[in-house]
Design a protein around this motif. Structure first.
Motif, PDB file in Angstrom:
ATOM      1  N   PHE A 111       2.068   5.496   0.951  1.00  0.00           N
ATOM      2  CA  PHE A 111       2.114   3.844   0.843  1.00  0.00           C
ATOM      3  C   PHE A 111       1.034   3.378   1.866  1.00  0.00           C
ATOM      4  O   PHE A 111       1.001   2.210   1.469  1.00  0.00           O
ATOM      5  N   VAL A 112       0.420   4.052   2.774  1.00  0.00           N
ATOM      6  CA  VAL A 112      -0.520   3.163   3.442  1.00  0.00           C
ATOM      7  C   VAL A 112      -1.788   2.932   2.355  1.00  0.00           C
ATOM      8  O   VAL A 112      -2.312   1.752   2.478  1.00  0.00           O
ATOM      9  N   TRP A 113      -2.032   3.726   1.701  1.00  0.00           N
ATOM     10  CA  TRP A 113      -2.997   3.862   0.460  1.00  0.00           C
ATOM     11  C   TRP A 113      -2.607   2.470  -0.536  1.00  0.00           C
ATOM     12  O   TRP A 113      -3.229   1.873  -0.973  1.00  0.00           O
ATOM     13  N   ILE A 114      -1.411   2.539  -0.825  1.00  0.00           N
ATOM     14  CA  ILE A 114      -0.930   1.714  -1.867  1.00  0.00           C
ATOM     15  C   ILE A 114      -1.001   0.492  -1.212  1.00  0.00           C
ATOM     16  O   ILE A 114      -1.437  -0.770  -1.982  1.00  0.00           O
ATOM     17  N   ALA A 115      -0.545   0.144  -0.050  1.00  0.00           N
ATOM     18  CA  ALA A 115      -0.626  -1.175   0.884  1.00  0.00           C
ATOM     19  C   ALA A 115      -2.224  -1.792   0.796  1.00  0.00           C
ATOM     20  O   ALA A 115      -2.376  -2.741   0.581  1.00  0.00           O
ATOM     21  N   ALA A 116      -2.994  -0.490   1.012  1.00  0.00           N
ATOM     22  CA  ALA A 116      -4.646  -0.985   1.056  1.00  0.00           C
ATOM     23  C   ALA A 116      -4.784  -1.513  -0.399  1.00  0.00           C
ATOM     24  O   ALA A 116      -5.538  -2.514  -0.520  1.00  0.00           O
ATOM     25  N   GLY A 117      -4.617  -1.033  -1.524  1.00  0.00           N
ATOM     26  CA  GLY A 117      -4.731  -1.605  -2.736  1.00  0.00           C
ATOM     27  C   GLY A 117      -4.174  -2.811  -3.111  1.00  0.00           C
ATOM     28  O   GLY A 117      -5.076  -3.697  -3.394  1.00  0.00           O
ATOM     29  N   TYR A 118      -3.049  -3.303  -2.637  1.00  0.00           N
ATOM     30  CA  TYR A 118      -2.566  -4.469  -2.680  1.00  0.00           C
ATOM     31  C   TYR A 118      -3.379  -5.669  -1.773  1.00  0.00           C
ATOM     32  O   TYR A 118      -3.412  -6.406  -2.256  1.00  0.00           O
TER      33      TYR A 118
END
Length: 214
Positions: free
Chosen positions: A185-192
C-alpha cells in the motif's frame, strides 16, 4: 523496497491503468461538464431542465452505485463494451456533474453586460457563450476543475473492484504472493501521489498563465 523492485511490471501496469482511466474519464467529464453548464444557462427551458436533472441525479448518486449501474446494468440492455470503457463512462459522467457546477459558477462571475453587449452585436447564444463568456469564465474555474480532476484520479480506485486494471488492485496479487501488505500500500499510495501531483502541477501552470490575477 523489494515489494516494488521485484514487481515493476505489476506496478507499472496498475499505474498505466490508473493514468488511462484518469485521462479518458477527464476528457469525457470536461466535455460533458461544459455542455451541461451551457444547458444550465441556456435560454431554452427544456435544456435547463436537462442540465439541472443531470447534475442533481449524478452528484447525489454514490459513485459505487453508479459503477454497478453502468458495468452490470448496461450489458443487460445489450451494450457490450470492455470493462475499462464502462469504468470511463461511470467516472466521466459522475465527475461531469461537478465540472458543470464549477463552470457554471465561473460563468456567473462574468459581468452580465458582456453577454448583453455580444447579443446587441447580433451574436447568437452559442456565439456569445463560446467566444465571450466561456473564455472569461475559464480564468476563474481553473482551480476548482483541477481539484475535481484530482478527486477523479483517486475515485478511479473503485474500478479495481470491477475487474479493471488500475493501481489499487495491485495489492491483491501481491498479497497472494506473500509480500508485505503495508509496503504494497505504501508504493500504491506513492503511485497515486505521482498522478495527483502531476495533475496539480498542470493546473498550477494553467493558473499561472491564464488564471485570475491576484
Amino acid at each position: 523496497m523489494d515489494t516494488l523492485t521485484e514487481n515493476w511490471s505489476l506496478y507499472g501496469d496498475g499505474l498505466l491503468g490508473t493514468v488511462e482511466l484518469t485521462g479518458y474519464a477527464s476528457l469525457l467529464a470536461l466535455g460533458l461538464g461544459i455542455l451541461m453548464a451551457a444547458f444550465r444557462v441556456a435560454p431554452v427551458g427544456s435544456l435547463r431542465v436537462i442540465g439541472a436533472t443531470w447534475v442533481n441525479v449524478l452528484r447525489n448518486t454514490p459513485l459505487t452505485l453508479l459503477f454497478f449501474a453502468v458495468l452490470l446494468g448496461l450489458p443487460r440492455f445489450g451494450v457490450q463494451l470492455p470493462f475499462t470503457t464502462f469504468a470511463v463512462l461511470a467516472l466521466g459522467c459522475y465527475t461531469s456533474a461537478f465540472i458543470c457546477e464549477a463552470v457554471r459558477s465561473g460563468i456567473n462571475t462574468v459581468p452580465v453586460g458582456q453577454g448583453e453587449a455580444a447579443r446587441s452585436l447580433g451574436m447568437t447564444f452559442e456565439q456569445t457563450l463560446g467566444t465571450v463568456v466561456l473564455p472569461q469564465a475559464f480564468r476563474s474555474v481553473i482551480p476548482p476543475i483541477g481539484s475535481t480532476l484530482i478527486a477523479l484520479a483517486k475515485n478511479s480506485a473503485i474500478a479495481g473492484s470491477f475487474s479493471v486494471t488500475e493501481l489499487l488492485g495491485v495489492y491483491r496479487p501481491l498479497n497472494e504472493l506473500g509480500y508485505s501488505i503495508i509496503w504494497s500500500f505504501v508504493w500504491i499510495a506513492a503511485g497515486y501521489l505521482i498522478v495527483t501531483l502531476t495533475i496539480s502541477l498542470i493546473f498550477n501552470l494553467l493558473e499561472k498563465y491564464w488564471g485570475v490575477a491576484r
